[in-house]
Motif scaffolding. Structure first.
Motif, PDB file in Angstrom:
ATOM      1  N   UNK A  57       0.809  -1.219   0.000  1.00  0.00           N
ATOM      2  CA  UNK A  57       0.000   0.000   0.000  1.00  0.00           C
ATOM      3  C   UNK A  57       0.845   1.272   0.000  1.00  0.00           C
ATOM      4  N   UNK A  58       2.115   1.219   0.393  1.00  0.00           N
ATOM      5  CA  UNK A  58       2.943   2.432   0.378  1.00  0.00           C
ATOM      6  C   UNK A  58       4.130   2.302  -0.561  1.00  0.00           C
ATOM      7  N   UNK A  59       4.918   1.224  -0.391  1.00  0.00           N
ATOM      8  CA  UNK A  59       6.152   1.096  -1.155  1.00  0.00           C
ATOM      9  C   UNK A  59       5.903   0.995  -2.653  1.00  0.00           C
ATOM     10  N   UNK A  60       4.995   0.091  -3.020  1.00  0.00           N
ATOM     11  CA  UNK A  60       4.753  -0.149  -4.438  1.00  0.00           C
ATOM     12  C   UNK A  60       4.232   1.098  -5.153  1.00  0.00           C
ATOM     13  N   UNK A  61       3.230   1.806  -4.604  1.00  0.00           N
ATOM     14  CA  UNK A  61       2.799   3.050  -5.268  1.00  0.00           C
ATOM     15  C   UNK A  61       3.938   4.061  -5.396  1.00  0.00           C
ATOM     16  N   UNK A  62       4.814   4.113  -4.388  1.00  0.00           N
ATOM     17  CA  UNK A  62       5.948   5.038  -4.469  1.00  0.00           C
ATOM     18  C   UNK A  62       6.848   4.668  -5.643  1.00  0.00           C
ATOM     19  N   UNK A  63       7.097   3.362  -5.786  1.00  0.00           N
ATOM     20  CA  UNK A  63       7.943   2.909  -6.894  1.00  0.00           C
ATOM     21  C   UNK A  63       7.322   3.323  -8.224  1.00  0.00           C
ATOM     22  N   UNK A  64       5.993   3.139  -8.336  1.00  0.00           N
ATOM     23  CA  UNK A  64       5.325   3.439  -9.604  1.00  0.00           C
ATOM     24  C   UNK A  64       5.278   4.943  -9.853  1.00  0.00           C
ATOM     25  N   UNK A  65       5.195   5.724  -8.783  1.00  0.00           N
ATOM     26  CA  UNK A  65       5.091   7.172  -8.969  1.00  0.00           C
ATOM     27  C   UNK A  65       6.440   7.812  -9.217  1.00  0.00           C
ATOM     28  N   UNK A 100      14.380   1.290  -6.279  1.00  0.00           N
ATOM     29  CA  UNK A 100      13.271   1.459  -5.326  1.00  0.00           C
ATOM     30  C   UNK A 100      12.515   0.148  -5.131  1.00  0.00           C
ATOM     31  N   UNK A 101      12.349  -0.585  -6.237  1.00  0.00           N
ATOM     32  CA  UNK A 101      11.639  -1.860  -6.152  1.00  0.00           C
ATOM     33  C   UNK A 101      12.375  -2.812  -5.214  1.00  0.00           C
ATOM     34  N   UNK A 102      13.711  -2.790  -5.284  1.00  0.00           N
ATOM     35  CA  UNK A 102      14.498  -3.667  -4.417  1.00  0.00           C
ATOM     36  C   UNK A 102      14.590  -3.121  -2.995  1.00  0.00           C
ATOM     37  N   UNK A 130      21.928   4.453   1.401  1.00  0.00           N
ATOM     38  CA  UNK A 130      23.206   4.650   0.709  1.00  0.00           C
ATOM     39  C   UNK A 130      23.268   3.804  -0.554  1.00  0.00           C
ATOM     40  N   UNK A 131      22.972   2.500  -0.416  1.00  0.00           N
ATOM     41  CA  UNK A 131      23.109   1.639  -1.592  1.00  0.00           C
ATOM     42  C   UNK A 131      22.015   1.923  -2.612  1.00  0.00           C
ATOM     43  N   UNK A 132      20.792   2.154  -2.150  1.00  0.00           N
ATOM     44  CA  UNK A 132      19.704   2.423  -3.092  1.00  0.00           C
ATOM     45  C   UNK A 132      19.959   3.680  -3.891  1.00  0.00           C
ATOM     46  N   UNK A 133      20.315   4.766  -3.203  1.00  0.00           N
ATOM     47  CA  UNK A 133      20.550   6.020  -3.906  1.00  0.00           C
ATOM     48  C   UNK A 133      21.781   5.909  -4.801  1.00  0.00           C
ATOM     49  N   UNK A 134      22.755   5.081  -4.360  1.00  0.00           N
ATOM     50  CA  UNK A 134      23.956   4.918  -5.184  1.00  0.00           C
ATOM     51  C   UNK A 134      23.615   4.208  -6.499  1.00  0.00           C
ATOM     52  N   UNK A 135      22.748   3.194  -6.436  1.00  0.00           N
ATOM     53  CA  UNK A 135      22.323   2.523  -7.677  1.00  0.00           C
ATOM     54  C   UNK A 135      21.678   3.536  -8.603  1.00  0.00           C
ATOM     55  N   UNK A 136      20.740   4.331  -8.055  1.00  0.00           N
ATOM     56  CA  UNK A 136      20.013   5.288  -8.893  1.00  0.00           C
ATOM     57  C   UNK A 136      20.980   6.332  -9.462  1.00  0.00           C
ATOM     58  N   UNK A 137      21.928   6.797  -8.618  1.00  0.00           N
ATOM     59  CA  UNK A 137      22.843   7.841  -9.071  1.00  0.00           C
ATOM     60  C   UNK A 137      23.757   7.303 -10.177  1.00  0.00           C
TER      61      UNK A 137
END
Lengths: 218, 255
Positions: free
Chosen positions: A101-109, A131-133, A172-179
């Motif tokens: 209800x929170x994580x998945x909509x955030x990923x899609x948005x 974000x999905x991971x 740290x790791x999530x933002x690093x993947x995206x960056x």
């Protein structure tokens, strides 16, 4: 377990369940950022991956108090604790419902908001992947924070103080993947670390959460 | 109604675990506390005065190098205080000794002050040396994160009224927090390359800081360790007495 999942999902989706609040918060944070740092598109493009991660993290954090607090107040948690379902499993299901209800909509948005922040084209794919991971880890760690503070009245701020330091490695790791994805570098190492954290947390954290919740239900 | 005496006395815990008894713990800590205070004061005075006034200036860093006598011991104790809290929390979870939980509670504010001293002295040294008060270097960042962990731990103790619930929850938080603190340390290492020099002291390295700095530093470290022990014993004693007073008040209110 399925019944519990269906119940939690239904409660979250119905009126007053707070579904969509996290999304709206994510949107507002993303809108406020250019207003505060200025509209230069190259600056925004550089900080977009980190900002979207931070926004998603905060949106996730703010919805955590709904994870257990309402069930605590009306006594559902006591029933769950005495039911044959282990409390660890119940908390895993609750974290899963929170993620759906929170994580998945955030990923899609996130990609849509990425457009607002001028995210470079290759970044969209990696932003969604990271974000999905990563968001499941945020939900599961958050369930631990919720279990710790469920007995404290108005424990929202306290929970932020407890949960945010625990979010550091994931962030740290999530933002690093995206960056890295956004600037076209290889993303394998941080992606594997992020996946490792998420899997490890899913495997181990419910035990800690259940231990904390049992103390609170005593 | 008469209470029947058990035929055999339950085995009294002996040795180390007997000090889980608050009375014995208080008696022991009262006996050794004055010695601890004096030893720590002497060590700190000798280490710091020796370090500040009787060691040469470093040929590149000048006299700023002397902040090492505060920085390194406090950083060391900041980490070890958390480690001590982890051990005490484990003992509380496994053996349910109240003294252990209270010792963990007593150590947290000491640890947070040590972390703060390390951060502030580091900033004061960094200003002339690195040209900045703060840099997002892995070591600095992980210390800041450790500081946040301490704050969360203390806040949780403060927020919960029932002492046993608070002890249980903070112990769980301490265990989980330790895992995440280590994870954060490695994540932060991955995230940014360092400006901070390597370890000043280690047992397995050929090259440490030069001997002239090394010996006063060891004395200062000993002083910090003794000071930490004295503070924790003292504060634990205070916590035990506080809890006793509360129990007496509660009994009085019931009568």
């Amino acid at each position: 377990m399925k019944a519990l999942l269906a119940r939690d999902l239904a409660l979250a989706l119905r009126a007053g369940g707070g579904f969509g609040l996290g999304l709206a918060f994510f949107l507002i944070v993303t809108v406020l950022v250019p207003l505060s740092v200025g509209p230069q598109s190259e600056l925004l493009a550089r900080i977009a991956p980190g900002l979207l991660w931070l926004g998603a993290l905060l949106a996730c954090l703010l919805s955590l108090d709904r994870l257990l607090a309402l069930d605590w107040e009306d006594g559902t948690l006591d029933l769950l604790a005495t039911s044959p379902l282990p409390l660890e499993a119940a908390l895993s299901v609750k974290a899963l419902a929170h993620w759906i209800t929170t994580g998945l909509p955030l990923v899609l948005a996130a990609p849509v908001l990425g457009v607002l922040l001028n995210l470079p084209a290759p970044g969209f794919f990696w932003l969604v992947i990271s974000l999905l991971l990563g968001t499941p880890a945020l939900s599961v760690i958050g369930s631990f924070g919720a279990a710790l503070t469920v007995g404290v009245k108005r424990g929202g701020l306290l929970m932020s103080l407890l949960v945010l330091p625990l979010y550091v490695p994931t962030l740290i790791f999530g933002a690093e993947v995206a960056r890295r994805g956004a600037v076209g570098m290889e993303t394998q190492t941080p992606l594997l670390m992020l996946a490792g954290i998420t899997l490890g947390v899913i495997a181990i954290m419910p035990f800690a959460s259940a231990a904390a919740l049992r103390v609170n239900l005593r | 109604m008469s209470v029947t005496e058990p035929k055999t006395q339950p085995k009294r815990p002996s040795g180390f675990w007997s000090y889980a008894n608050p009375v014995k713990f208080l008696a022991l800590s009262e006996r050794i506390l004055p010695t601890l205070w004096w030893l720590s004061v002497i060590c700190l005075a000798v280490g710091l005065i020796w370090g500040f006034f009787f060691t040469p200036d470093d040929f590149r860093q000048g006299s700023t190098v002397k902040i090492i006598y505060l920085h390194v011991p406090s950083a060391l104790m900041a980490i070890n205080a958390w480690f001590m809290m982890l051990v005490a929390s484990l003992i509380w979870i496994v053996r349910r000794h109240h003294v252990s939980a209270l010792a963990a509670k007593a150590a947290a504010p000491v640890g947070v002050v040590m972390t703060l001293i390390a951060l502030v002295t580091g900033a004061i040294w960094g200003q002339p040396m690195w040209g900045t008060w703060w840099a997002w270097d892995p070591r600095l960042t992980s210390f800041l994160i450790l500081f946040l962990f301490y704050l969360g731990y203390i806040a949780l103790w403060e927020a919960i009224e029932d002492p046993d619930t608070a002890a249980d929850l903070t112990s769980v938080l301490c265990l989980v927090g330790s895992v995440f603190a280590v994870l954060s340390r490695y994540a932060v290492n991955f995230w940014n390359q360092g400006l901070h020099q390597g370890a000043s002291l280690s047992l397995d390295k050929e090259e440490n800081v030069a001997d002239v700095f090394y010996f006063p530093l060891l004395v200062a470290i000993a002083g910090f360790v003794l000071l930490f022990l004295a503070l924790v014993l003292y504060r634990t004693g205070t916590e035990i007495r506080l809890r006793r007073t509360r129990a007496l008040l509660a009994r009085e209110a019931r009568l």
